[in-house]
Design an enzyme around this catalytic site. Structure first.
Site, PDB file in Angstrom:
ATOM      1  N   HIS A  90       2.943  -0.617   1.529  1.00  0.00           N
ATOM      2  CA  HIS A  90       3.322   0.781   1.302  1.00  0.00           C
ATOM      3  C   HIS A  90       4.797   0.970   1.667  1.00  0.00           C
ATOM      4  O   HIS A  90       5.293   0.372   2.618  1.00  0.00           O
ATOM      5  CB  HIS A  90       2.456   1.697   2.172  1.00  0.00           C
ATOM      6  CG  HIS A  90       2.787   3.149   2.040  1.00  0.00           C
ATOM      7  ND1 HIS A  90       2.528   3.877   0.903  1.00  0.00           N
ATOM      8  CD2 HIS A  90       3.394   4.010   2.914  1.00  0.00           C
ATOM      9  CE1 HIS A  90       2.935   5.127   1.074  1.00  0.00           C
ATOM     10  NE2 HIS A  90       3.472   5.231   2.284  1.00  0.00           N
ATOM     11  N   CYS A 121       4.490   4.775  -4.424  1.00  0.00           N
ATOM     12  CA  CYS A 121       5.251   4.985  -3.179  1.00  0.00           C
ATOM     13  C   CYS A 121       6.635   4.344  -3.242  1.00  0.00           C
ATOM     14  O   CYS A 121       7.609   4.884  -2.715  1.00  0.00           O
ATOM     15  CB  CYS A 121       4.474   4.456  -1.970  1.00  0.00           C
ATOM     16  SG  CYS A 121       4.077   2.694  -2.051  1.00  0.00           S
TER      17      CYS A 121
END
Length: 323
Positions: free
Chosen positions: A268, A13
């Site tokens: 994330h 990510c």
């Protein structure tokens, strides 16, 4: 919308978010499209700018909602950039940029890349006893802004962080420096002056601190940042070392935000990016891409009670005149 996502190929990510910021910058892709293509297959597999170009073309020419960056990730693994690990976006940005610059063969493209991203500051060190002073120009790719002051108090705005970064610091007691004129360790005044700002300015919000246990703690407090940023209105004359023509171009508009959710050890990344052609904001969250509002972007300002919430980590501003 024409915006294409990138599949997560193993905790990628962070890489995906940075790639989208590079690809949505038409000044960067203009450089990327002019690279020299390596002649041999083995060289092509190991060449970061070329693999980046292949990925960009796959995103633009295909009709999928998302594509896989696995070939690019494998290329990076040749340079010890691992998959299946948590990356820090600021560190990975520096790693990517240095690999791109090192592997571009055209001198004029290397110069264009530096002009696009490189910040220049002048470091000043002045003895408080005899007033002797040393100056040194240095380049950096990001402005690493503390979000706490020396008393560990939270700074309230991005402008406060900038002023604190360029504020002179007294070096006394155990921080004293050796002065050649005085022949001994003396108190010094250390300061940083802004010399040059690039077309694409990357600001790194240092949203972390080290606690006594050596545990790295994320700082999630509220810290607003403006859509438009004029450095002439933020910094004083003493904090700048630039001519009028240089300073006249120090007006910026927010282009992208790389945001982090979670803790320092488990989190994330996603990217909010303003299309330079459409002037609309999009959220790039791995394979999912959607149009968002400015209010959605402002949700990354942070909140002291939401330690796992989404907070801005990298801010990318673009010079107004360059658009």
């Amino acid at each position: 919308t024409g915006a294409v996502g990138l599949y997560n190929v193993g905790q990628s990510c962070c890489l995906n978010s940075l790639l989208q910021v590079f690809f949505m910058n038409i000044h960067f892709t203009g450089i990327l499209r002019r690279i020299i293509v390596p002649p041999h297959a083995a060289q092509k597999r190991r060449n970061v700018p070329y693999q980046m170009l292949l990925l960009l073309e796959e995103m633009q020419c295909g009709k999928q909602k998302a594509v896989s960056p696995i070939d690019f990730a494998c290329c990076l693994s040749e340079y010890k950039v691992k998959l299946f690990v948590q990356h820090d976006a600021a560190q990975l940005f520096l790693t990517l940029w240095n690999l791109i610059k090192k592997q571009i063969k055209k001198p004029e493209l290397i110069e264009d890349l530096s002009d696009l991203y490189t910040i220049c500051v002048q470091e000043h060190l002045a003895c408080q006893k005899c007033s002797s002073e040393t100056k040194r120009n240095t380049s950096m790719l990001t402005l690493p802004l503390p979000v706490l002051n020396y008393n560990s108090q939270m700074l309230k705005t991005l402008e406060d962080c900038l002023q604190y970064f360029f504020h002179p610091e007294e070096l006394t007691d155990h921080n004293m420096c050796f002065c050649e004129q005085c022949g001994k360790r003396t108190p010094f005044l250390q300061s940083m002056k802004l010399v040059h700002l690039p077309q694409t300015l990357t600001i790194h919000l240092k949203r972390f601190c080290f606690e006594k246990s050596a545990y790295v703690h994320k700082l999630s407090h509220y810290l607003p940042f403006p859509q438009e940023l004029d450095f002439n209105a933020v910094l004083t004359e003493n904090q700048c070392q630039a001519g009028d023509n240089e300073k006249a171009a120090w007006q910026y508009e927010l282009f992208a935000v790389v945001a982090h959710s979670g803790s320092t050890s488990c989190g994330h990344y996603c990217a909010y990016i303003r299309s330079l052609t459409e002037c609309k904001w999009y959220c790039f969250n791995d394979s999912e891409v959607c149009q968002v509002s400015w209010d959605d972007v402002k949700s990354t300002y942070g909140h002291s009670s939401l330690h796992w919430g989404e907070t801005a980590y990298l801010l990318i501003y673009m010079k107004k005149h360059s658009q």
